[in-house]
Design a protein around this motif. Structure first.
Motif, PDB file in Angstrom:
ATOM      1  N   ALA A  36       0.806  -1.224   0.000  1.00 28.94           N
ATOM      2  CA  ALA A  36       0.000   0.000   0.000  1.00 28.94           C
ATOM      3  C   ALA A  36       0.839   1.273   0.000  1.00 28.94           C
ATOM      4  CB  ALA A  36      -0.930   0.002   1.218  1.00 28.94           C
ATOM      5  N   VAL A  37       2.033   1.222   0.557  1.00 38.49           N
ATOM      6  CA  VAL A  37       2.877   2.408   0.640  1.00 38.49           C
ATOM      7  C   VAL A  37       4.292   2.063   0.188  1.00 38.49           C
ATOM      8  CG1 VAL A  37       1.514   3.398   2.532  1.00 38.49           C
ATOM      9  CG2 VAL A  37       3.532   2.015   3.061  1.00 38.49           C
ATOM     10  N   ARG A  38       5.041   3.099  -0.165  1.00 42.34           N
ATOM     11  CA  ARG A  38       6.435   2.960  -0.570  1.00 42.34           C
ATOM     12  C   ARG A  38       7.274   3.929   0.257  1.00 42.34           C
ATOM     13  NH1 ARG A  38       4.349  -0.718  -2.447  1.00 42.34           N
ATOM     14  NH2 ARG A  38       4.314  -1.521  -4.588  1.00 42.34           N
ATOM     15  N   ILE A  39       8.496   3.546   0.558  1.00 40.12           N
ATOM     16  CA  ILE A  39       9.404   4.442   1.259  1.00 40.12           C
ATOM     17  C   ILE A  39       9.744   5.618   0.359  1.00 40.12           C
ATOM     18  CG2 ILE A  39      11.736   4.666   2.211  1.00 40.12           C
ATOM     19  CD1 ILE A  39      11.506   1.767   3.157  1.00 40.12           C
ATOM     20  N   VAL A  40       9.659   6.834   0.904  1.00 42.63           N
ATOM     21  CA  VAL A  40      10.059   8.025   0.163  1.00 42.63           C
ATOM     22  C   VAL A  40      11.583   8.022   0.047  1.00 42.63           C
ATOM     23  CG1 VAL A  40      10.148  10.542   0.187  1.00 42.63           C
ATOM     24  CG2 VAL A  40       8.037   9.363   0.844  1.00 42.63           C
ATOM     25  N   ARG A  41      12.076   8.172  -1.181  1.00 39.42           N
ATOM     26  CA  ARG A  41      13.515   8.117  -1.426  1.00 39.42           C
ATOM     27  C   ARG A  41      14.050   9.491  -1.803  1.00 39.42           C
ATOM     28  NH1 ARG A  41      15.646   2.841  -3.203  1.00 39.42           N
ATOM     29  NH2 ARG A  41      14.088   1.226  -2.759  1.00 39.42           N
ATOM     30  N   LEU A  71       9.392   7.950   6.660  1.00 39.85           N
ATOM     31  CA  LEU A  71       8.505   8.669   5.757  1.00 39.85           C
ATOM     32  C   LEU A  71       8.188   7.773   4.560  1.00 39.85           C
ATOM     33  CD1 LEU A  71       7.141  11.455   5.283  1.00 39.85           C
ATOM     34  CD2 LEU A  71       9.129  12.037   3.869  1.00 39.85           C
ATOM     35  N   VAL A  72       6.889   7.602   4.293  1.00 37.64           N
ATOM     36  CA  VAL A  72       6.439   6.763   3.181  1.00 37.64           C
ATOM     37  C   VAL A  72       5.439   7.558   2.348  1.00 37.64           C
ATOM     38  CG1 VAL A  72       6.824   4.622   4.471  1.00 37.64           C
ATOM     39  CG2 VAL A  72       4.573   5.719   4.547  1.00 37.64           C
ATOM     40  N   ARG A  73       5.004   6.947   1.240  1.00 33.46           N
ATOM     41  CA  ARG A  73       3.994   7.597   0.410  1.00 33.46           C
ATOM     42  C   ARG A  73       2.988   6.567  -0.082  1.00 33.46           C
ATOM     43  NH1 ARG A  73       4.911   6.580  -4.975  1.00 33.46           N
ATOM     44  NH2 ARG A  73       6.995   5.806  -5.517  1.00 33.46           N
ATOM     45  N   ALA A  74       1.760   7.022  -0.210  1.00 27.26           N
ATOM     46  CA  ALA A  74       0.712   6.248  -0.871  1.00 27.26           C
ATOM     47  C   ALA A  74       0.371   7.035  -2.122  1.00 27.26           C
ATOM     48  CB  ALA A  74      -0.505   6.099   0.037  1.00 27.26           C
ATOM     49  N   GLY A  75       0.874   6.598  -3.263  1.00 26.92           N
ATOM     50  CA  GLY A  75       0.795   7.437  -4.452  1.00 26.92           C
ATOM     51  C   GLY A  75       1.663   8.661  -4.244  1.00 26.92           C
ATOM     52  N   LEU A  76       1.062   9.846  -4.364  1.00 30.44           N
ATOM     53  CA  LEU A  76       1.788  11.090  -4.117  1.00 30.44           C
ATOM     54  C   LEU A  76       1.556  11.625  -2.714  1.00 30.44           C
ATOM     55  CD1 LEU A  76       1.194  12.921  -7.529  1.00 30.44           C
ATOM     56  CD2 LEU A  76       3.203  11.615  -6.789  1.00 30.44           C
ATOM     57  N   ARG A  77       0.766  10.936  -1.908  1.00 32.08           N
ATOM     58  CA  ARG A  77       0.431  11.412  -0.571  1.00 32.08           C
ATOM     59  C   ARG A  77       1.426  10.857   0.440  1.00 32.08           C
ATOM     60  NH1 ARG A  77      -4.140   9.660  -2.969  1.00 32.08           N
ATOM     61  NH2 ARG A  77      -4.155   7.740  -1.742  1.00 32.08           N
ATOM     62  N   THR A  78       2.068  11.751   1.179  1.00 30.54           N
ATOM     63  CA  THR A  78       3.048  11.301   2.170  1.00 30.54           C
ATOM     64  C   THR A  78       2.349  10.822   3.436  1.00 30.54           C
ATOM     65  OG1 THR A  78       3.322  13.574   2.973  1.00 30.54           O
ATOM     66  CG2 THR A  78       4.892  12.771   1.322  1.00 30.54           C
ATOM     67  N   ARG A  79       2.976   9.863   4.066  1.00 30.06           N
ATOM     68  CA  ARG A  79       2.504   9.272   5.310  1.00 30.06           C
ATOM     69  C   ARG A  79       3.708   9.040   6.219  1.00 30.06           C
ATOM     70  NH1 ARG A  79      -1.662  10.499   3.170  1.00 30.06           N
ATOM     71  NH2 ARG A  79      -3.390   9.157   2.506  1.00 30.06           N
ATOM     72  N   VAL A  80       3.442   8.733   7.465  1.00 34.14           N
ATOM     73  CA  VAL A  80       4.461   8.298   8.409  1.00 34.14           C
ATOM     74  C   VAL A  80       4.102   6.886   8.855  1.00 34.14           C
ATOM     75  CG1 VAL A  80       5.377   8.650  10.735  1.00 34.14           C
ATOM     76  CG2 VAL A  80       5.064  10.608   9.217  1.00 34.14           C
ATOM     77  N   THR A  81       5.091   6.009   8.896  1.00 33.38           N
ATOM     78  CA  THR A  81       4.885   4.668   9.437  1.00 33.38           C
ATOM     79  C   THR A  81       5.819   4.472  10.622  1.00 33.38           C
ATOM     80  OG1 THR A  81       4.145   3.649   7.375  1.00 33.38           O
ATOM     81  CG2 THR A  81       5.143   2.195   8.991  1.00 33.38           C
ATOM     82  N   ILE A  82       5.264   4.120  11.759  1.00 34.43           N
ATOM     83  CA  ILE A  82       6.054   3.901  12.975  1.00 34.43           C
ATOM     84  C   ILE A  82       6.592   2.476  12.952  1.00 34.43           C
ATOM     85  CG2 ILE A  82       5.989   3.797  15.492  1.00 34.43           C
ATOM     86  CD1 ILE A  82       3.676   5.877  15.323  1.00 34.43           C
ATOM     87  N   SER A  83       7.918   2.359  12.975  1.00 39.99           N
ATOM     88  CA  SER A  83       8.542   1.033  12.922  1.00 39.99           C
ATOM     89  C   SER A  83       8.844   0.476  14.302  1.00 39.99           C
ATOM     90  CB  SER A  83       9.836   1.089  12.100  1.00 39.99           C
ATOM     91  OG  SER A  83      10.757   2.006  12.672  1.00 39.99           O
ATOM     92  N   HIS A  84       9.189   1.359  15.250  1.00 39.01           N
ATOM     93  CA  HIS A  84       9.535   0.952  16.619  1.00 39.01           C
ATOM     94  C   HIS A  84       8.929   1.962  17.578  1.00 39.01           C
ATOM     95  CE1 HIS A  84      12.771  -0.596  14.032  1.00 39.01           C
ATOM     96  NE2 HIS A  84      12.959  -1.554  14.924  1.00 39.01           N
ATOM     97  N   ILE A  85       8.409   1.481  18.694  1.00 40.49           N
ATOM     98  CA  ILE A  85       7.840   2.413  19.666  1.00 40.49           C
ATOM     99  C   ILE A  85       7.719   1.731  21.020  1.00 40.49           C
ATOM    100  CG2 ILE A  85       5.493   1.840  18.875  1.00 40.49           C
ATOM    101  CD1 ILE A  85       4.710   4.756  19.615  1.00 40.49           C
ATOM    102  N   TRP A  86       8.086   2.500  22.067  1.00 38.48           N
ATOM    103  CA  TRP A  86       7.988   2.025  23.444  1.00 38.48           C
ATOM    104  C   TRP A  86       7.271   3.082  24.275  1.00 38.48           C
ATOM    105  CZ3 TRP A  86      12.187   1.806  20.308  1.00 38.48           C
ATOM    106  CH2 TRP A  86      12.682   0.531  20.004  1.00 38.48           C
ATOM    107  N   VAL A  87       6.439   2.627  25.193  1.00 42.28           N
ATOM    108  CA  VAL A  87       5.723   3.511  26.115  1.00 42.28           C
ATOM    109  C   VAL A  87       5.812   2.919  27.514  1.00 42.28           C
ATOM    110  CG1 VAL A  87       4.133   4.346  24.341  1.00 42.28           C
ATOM    111  CG2 VAL A  87       3.516   2.339  25.685  1.00 42.28           C
ATOM    112  N   ASP A  88       5.509   3.750  28.508  1.00 42.30           N
ATOM    113  CA  ASP A  88       5.522   3.240  29.885  1.00 42.30           C
ATOM    114  C   ASP A  88       4.112   3.182  30.464  1.00 42.30           C
ATOM    115  OD1 ASP A  88       5.031   5.934  30.264  1.00 42.30           O
ATOM    116  OD2 ASP A  88       6.791   6.301  31.534  1.00 42.30           O
ATOM    117  N   SER A  89       3.125   2.967  29.585  1.00 50.45           N
ATOM    118  CA  SER A  89       1.719   2.869  29.987  1.00 50.45           C
ATOM    119  C   SER A  89       1.083   1.688  29.280  1.00 50.45           C
ATOM    120  CB  SER A  89       0.974   4.162  29.613  1.00 50.45           C
ATOM    121  OG  SER A  89      -0.422   3.942  29.546  1.00 50.45           O
TER     122      SER A  89
END
Length: 202
Positions: A36-41, A71-89
């Motif tokens: 669905a998305v591609r990495i922005v290069r 940073l990724v894109r769906a077509g020409l629309r940029t998106r953010v994809t979280i690859s790693h994340i930690w929380v204390d809740s």
């Protein structure tokens, strides 16, 4: 369910840095997203961000967070994809996973205006920053939820400014691909007021 329904209303302070790293060294996207998305290069490089976030009292939840995103894109629309994340809740972990497919894990996090640390993952020292302008911030986050892409709107305002951040990444840790690299820039978003998610349709 211990977490609130979306959208979450959150407030606090975020410090974020951005790197340009070889695309081949970026963690692979989940299969559900790669269709669905591609990495922005930028040539042979990708833009990767890492952030420390202190969600403070006054919002729906109060907790601390360390994340990395690409940073990724769906077509020409940029998106953010979280690859790693930690929380204390645990509530934030469960809500992030179940509402939006954000792969949150638990960790002991320390975040102040001067430093931050997550054992065996990363630490940082923050130089004094003076956020200058309150600016609007809008983007969309795309994750894999139940085997399908899920895109979530994020809207915020914050007092924004440049920052100086000295990062240290555990070379054998999950963010080791950023170890030894100098960020392109670092920013602070102070006193942010954020809405994460979409209201239920009626």
């Amino acid at each position: 369910m211990g977490y609130p329904p979306e959208p979450w209303s959150l407030c606090g302070r975020m410090t974020v840095s951005v790197w340009a790293i070889p695309v081949a060294e970026v963690p692979a996207l989940p299969a559900e997203l790669s269709r669905a998305v591609r990495i922005v290069r930028a040539g042979s490089r990708a833009l990767v961000g890492a952030a420390w976030v202190d969600y403070r009292p006054g919002g729906d939840l109060s907790y601390r967070e360390l994340l990395a995103a690409v940073l990724v894109r769906a077509g020409l629309r940029t998106r953010v994809t979280i690859s790693h994340i930690w929380v204390d809740s645990a509530d934030s972990r469960d809500g992030g996973r179940e509402l939006w497919g954000i792969p949150k894990d638990l960790a002991a996090l320390e975040i102040t205006d001067a430093r931050a640390a997550a054992a065996s993952i990363a630490s940082a020292e923050f130089a004094a920053a003076r956020p200058r302008f309150r600016l609007p911030i809008r983007f969309r986050c795309t994750q894999a939820l139940h085997g399908r892409p899920k895109t979530t709107p994020v809207r915020a305002t914050a007092k924004c400014g440049t920052a100086k951040v000295e990062w240290e990444f555990e070379r054998g840790g999950p963010l080791g691909f950023l170890a030894g690299r100098r960020p392109l820039l670092s920013l602070v978003a102070d006193d942010f007021r954020m809405s994460f998610g979409a209201a239920a349709q009626r």
